[in-house]
Scaffold this motif. Structure first.
Motif, PDB file in Angstrom:
ATOM      1  N   TRP A 181       0.828  -1.210   0.000  1.00  9.83           N
ATOM      2  CA  TRP A 181       0.000   0.000   0.000  1.00  9.83           C
ATOM      3  C   TRP A 181       0.863   1.261   0.000  1.00  9.83           C
ATOM      4  O   TRP A 181       0.347   2.359   0.086  1.00  9.83           O
ATOM      5  CB  TRP A 181      -0.885   0.020   1.247  1.00  9.83           C
ATOM      6  CG  TRP A 181      -2.176  -0.690   1.053  1.00  9.83           C
ATOM      7  CD1 TRP A 181      -2.562  -1.849   1.640  1.00  9.83           C
ATOM      8  CD2 TRP A 181      -3.259  -0.321   0.203  1.00  9.83           C
ATOM      9  NE1 TRP A 181      -3.805  -2.210   1.203  1.00  9.83           N
ATOM     10  CE2 TRP A 181      -4.255  -1.294   0.339  1.00  9.83           C
ATOM     11  CE3 TRP A 181      -3.479   0.747  -0.669  1.00  9.83           C
ATOM     12  CZ2 TRP A 181      -5.449  -1.236  -0.364  1.00  9.83           C
ATOM     13  CZ3 TRP A 181      -4.670   0.805  -1.366  1.00  9.83           C
ATOM     14  CH2 TRP A 181      -5.633  -0.175  -1.210  1.00  9.83           C
ATOM     15  N   SER A 182       2.173   1.145  -0.100  1.00 19.95           N
ATOM     16  CA  SER A 182       3.022   2.324  -0.008  1.00 19.95           C
ATOM     17  C   SER A 182       2.914   3.191  -1.247  1.00 19.95           C
ATOM     18  O   SER A 182       2.590   2.724  -2.326  1.00 19.95           O
ATOM     19  CB  SER A 182       4.484   1.911   0.176  1.00 19.95           C
ATOM     20  OG  SER A 182       4.958   1.314  -1.009  1.00 19.95           O
ATOM     21  N   ALA A 212      -8.659   0.800  -5.913  1.00 17.18           N
ATOM     22  CA  ALA A 212      -7.694   0.620  -4.828  1.00 17.18           C
ATOM     23  C   ALA A 212      -6.421   1.416  -5.074  1.00 17.18           C
ATOM     24  O   ALA A 212      -5.841   1.983  -4.144  1.00 17.18           O
ATOM     25  CB  ALA A 212      -7.373  -0.863  -4.670  1.00 17.18           C
ATOM     26  N   ALA A 213      -5.980   1.481  -6.344  1.00 18.60           N
ATOM     27  CA  ALA A 213      -4.764   2.227  -6.658  1.00 18.60           C
ATOM     28  C   ALA A 213      -4.933   3.711  -6.383  1.00 18.60           C
ATOM     29  O   ALA A 213      -4.017   4.371  -5.883  1.00 18.60           O
ATOM     30  CB  ALA A 213      -4.371   2.001  -8.116  1.00 18.60           C
ATOM     31  N   GLY A 243     -14.198  -6.042  -4.303  1.00 18.96           N
ATOM     32  CA  GLY A 243     -13.613  -7.112  -5.099  1.00 18.96           C
ATOM     33  C   GLY A 243     -14.195  -8.469  -4.756  1.00 18.96           C
ATOM     34  O   GLY A 243     -14.962  -8.625  -3.791  1.00 18.96           O
ATOM     35  N   PRO A 244     -13.827  -9.508  -5.518  1.00 22.02           N
ATOM     36  CA  PRO A 244     -14.317 -10.861  -5.235  1.00 22.02           C
ATOM     37  C   PRO A 244     -13.723 -11.462  -3.975  1.00 22.02           C
ATOM     38  O   PRO A 244     -14.296 -12.381  -3.389  1.00 22.02           O
ATOM     39  CB  PRO A 244     -13.905 -11.646  -6.477  1.00 22.02           C
ATOM     40  CG  PRO A 244     -12.748 -10.887  -7.043  1.00 22.02           C
ATOM     41  CD  PRO A 244     -13.017  -9.449  -6.740  1.00 22.02           C
ATOM     42  N   GLN A 245     -12.552 -10.953  -3.556  1.00 20.70           N
ATOM     43  CA  GLN A 245     -11.955 -11.357  -2.293  1.00 20.70           C
ATOM     44  C   GLN A 245     -11.132 -10.193  -1.751  1.00 20.70           C
ATOM     45  O   GLN A 245     -10.884  -9.222  -2.456  1.00 20.70           O
ATOM     46  CB  GLN A 245     -11.060 -12.589  -2.460  1.00 20.70           C
ATOM     47  CG  GLN A 245      -9.880 -12.404  -3.394  1.00 20.70           C
ATOM     48  CD  GLN A 245     -10.166 -12.767  -4.819  1.00 20.70           C
ATOM     49  OE1 GLN A 245     -10.971 -13.648  -5.084  1.00 20.70           O
ATOM     50  NE2 GLN A 245      -9.499 -12.104  -5.753  1.00 20.70           N
ATOM     51  N   ARG A 246     -10.717 -10.292  -0.495  1.00 26.40           N
ATOM     52  CA  ARG A 246      -9.972  -9.201   0.117  1.00 26.40           C
ATOM     53  C   ARG A 246      -8.590  -9.065  -0.518  1.00 26.40           C
ATOM     54  O   ARG A 246      -7.920 -10.067  -0.770  1.00 26.40           O
ATOM     55  CB  ARG A 246      -9.810  -9.423   1.619  1.00 26.40           C
ATOM     56  CG  ARG A 246     -11.104  -9.482   2.389  1.00 26.40           C
ATOM     57  CD  ARG A 246     -10.831  -9.501   3.887  1.00 26.40           C
ATOM     58  NE  ARG A 246     -12.037  -9.802   4.659  1.00 26.40           N
ATOM     59  CZ  ARG A 246     -12.145  -9.678   5.983  1.00 26.40           C
ATOM     60  NH1 ARG A 246     -11.092  -9.248   6.681  1.00 26.40           N
ATOM     61  NH2 ARG A 246     -13.266  -9.972   6.594  1.00 26.40           N
ATOM     62  N   LEU A 247      -8.185  -7.827  -0.745  1.00 28.35           N
ATOM     63  CA  LEU A 247      -6.811  -7.586  -1.123  1.00 28.35           C
ATOM     64  C   LEU A 247      -5.898  -7.954   0.042  1.00 28.35           C
ATOM     65  O   LEU A 247      -6.225  -7.662   1.201  1.00 28.35           O
ATOM     66  CB  LEU A 247      -6.592  -6.101  -1.444  1.00 28.35           C
ATOM     67  CG  LEU A 247      -6.957  -5.577  -2.822  1.00 28.35           C
ATOM     68  CD1 LEU A 247      -6.750  -4.071  -2.842  1.00 28.35           C
ATOM     69  CD2 LEU A 247      -6.107  -6.231  -3.901  1.00 28.35           C
ATOM     70  N   PRO A 248      -4.744  -8.557  -0.229  1.00 37.02           N
ATOM     71  CA  PRO A 248      -3.813  -8.835   0.872  1.00 37.02           C
ATOM     72  C   PRO A 248      -3.448  -7.586   1.665  1.00 37.02           C
ATOM     73  O   PRO A 248      -3.292  -7.641   2.890  1.00 37.02           O
ATOM     74  CB  PRO A 248      -2.601  -9.422   0.148  1.00 37.02           C
ATOM     75  CG  PRO A 248      -3.158 -10.032  -1.094  1.00 37.02           C
ATOM     76  CD  PRO A 248      -4.277  -9.123  -1.509  1.00 37.02           C
ATOM     77  N   ALA A 249      -3.337  -6.460   0.981  1.00 35.23           N
ATOM     78  CA  ALA A 249      -2.972  -5.223   1.663  1.00 35.23           C
ATOM     79  C   ALA A 249      -4.143  -4.604   2.417  1.00 35.23           C
ATOM     80  O   ALA A 249      -3.961  -3.660   3.175  1.00 35.23           O
ATOM     81  CB  ALA A 249      -2.422  -4.212   0.657  1.00 35.23           C
TER      82      ALA A 249
END
Length: 336
Positions: A4-5, A218-219, A237-243
């Motif tokens: 996420w940086s 997200a970007a 999204g269809p699943q959670r972003l890792p970040a």
């Protein structure tokens, strides 16, 4: 380093910046074999139907060096912005079907038929699906001092103050606008939409507290979330972003099937021979699988690479046109 940086977001643009508009190719001739034996016959043009500097432009320029290496010709990235992407799309729809001109476009592609009256082309009749590059979830976020901390709190606030909770997006008819309209309809609440002319101003006003929240890819929101000036409420999204592992999806929040992703896809003029479409898809996919490029897409654009072929992109586009077209029509949404 967290994905996420700000550094991750800027990496894609920095990596793309040195590429000139026309990348000089090696000896011409490129791909050989079958019906594509004389293809490519010269520099290949990739039309981006938006102004320079956005995510679609960055994604195109990230792919260009790998395509140039694989095909042996120069790659021209040509920006043709205007009318929600329809002007540049029309250029490709009317181009010769010789495999020398391609379209790399964004999620607004699926909204055009409902949002832009009297399009001079038909998405499925005049354009051939080639590659679904990838997708990045839309995210709703607010200032940390707002009273709602998650989707449930947001909906509770909207029920307590019907029509008073505001959200900013980059404009009318954007996917962020449409998914919040759909969320409101399914939850039985009403939000007030405040359209801006671009993502930057929308984010700035959310950080300043002039609007209750902002909805964007997200970007777009990554730097502010990383810096703590915005708090994510829900991701679509269809699943959670890792970040964003601590932020539930809308489906987890009780809305099955409610998904909205920014996505990038490549299309060709209808009539391009199937062997050429196949070889371009293979070369494009290989370009995005290269480690440096894949990292810049997944970190810089917060995207998951899909790299699906023509049939999958065709089915995906049909579903997107149906979903968002219905939202536009049922809510009488107009373009800016």
């Amino acid at each position: 380093m967290s994905s996420w940086s700000r550094r991750g977001l800027l990496a894609a643009m920095a990596g793309a910046a040195p590429l000139p508009l026309l990348a000089q190719g090696g000896p011409q001739g490129g791909v050989q074999g079958g019906a594509s034996g004389d293809w490519p016959s010269g520099p290949i043009r990739i039309v981006v139907p938006f102004a320079p500097g956005g995510s679609t432009d960055a994604v195109a320029r990230l792919a260009a060096p790998g395509l140039q290496s694989a095909l042996g010709v120069g790659i021209v990235v040509e920006n043709r912005g205007g009318a929600a992407g329809s002007l540049g799309t029309d250029v490709v729809a009317k181009a010769r079907p010789d495999g020398q001109t391609w379209l790399l476009t964004f999620d607004s592609h699926a909204v055009m038929p409902a949002l832009v009256p009297r399009l001079p082309f038909d998405l499925r009749r005049d354009l051939e699906p080639v590659t679904l590059i990838g997708g990045a979830p839309y995210v709703a976020a607010c200032r940390p001092d707002k009273p709602f901390r998650d989707l449930a709190g947001l909906l509770a606030a909207a029920r307590a103050r019907p029509g008073a909770v505001t959200f900013a997006t980059p404009g009318n008819g954007t996917i962020g606008h449409l998914v919040m309209t759909l969320l409101g309809s399914r939850a039985g609440v009403t939000f007030q939409h405040l359209p801006y002319r671009g993502g930057g101003p929308a984010v700035n006003d959310a950080v300043a507290g002039h609007v209750d929240m902002v909805v964007g890819s997200a970007a777009l929101l990554a730097p502010q979330i990383a810096g703590g000036t915005l708090r994510p409420l829900v991701q679509f999204g269809p699943q959670r972003l890792p970040a964003l592992a601590g932020t539930p999806t809308a489906e987890e929040g009780g809305f099955p099937g409610l998904q909205a992703e920014a996505w990038w896809g490549v299309f060709a003029p209808a009539g391009v021979p199937a062997p050429i479409v196949s070889r371009f898809h293979e070369a494009l996919s290989a370009a995005f699988r290269e480690e440096r490029v894949a990292r810049q897409v997944t970190e810089g654009q917060q995207a998951r690479l899909v790299l699906a072929g023509p049939a999958e992109l065709g089915r995906f586009l049909d579903a997107q046109v149906e979903t968002w077209g219905r939202v536009v029509r049922e809510n009488d949404i107009k373009a800016d």
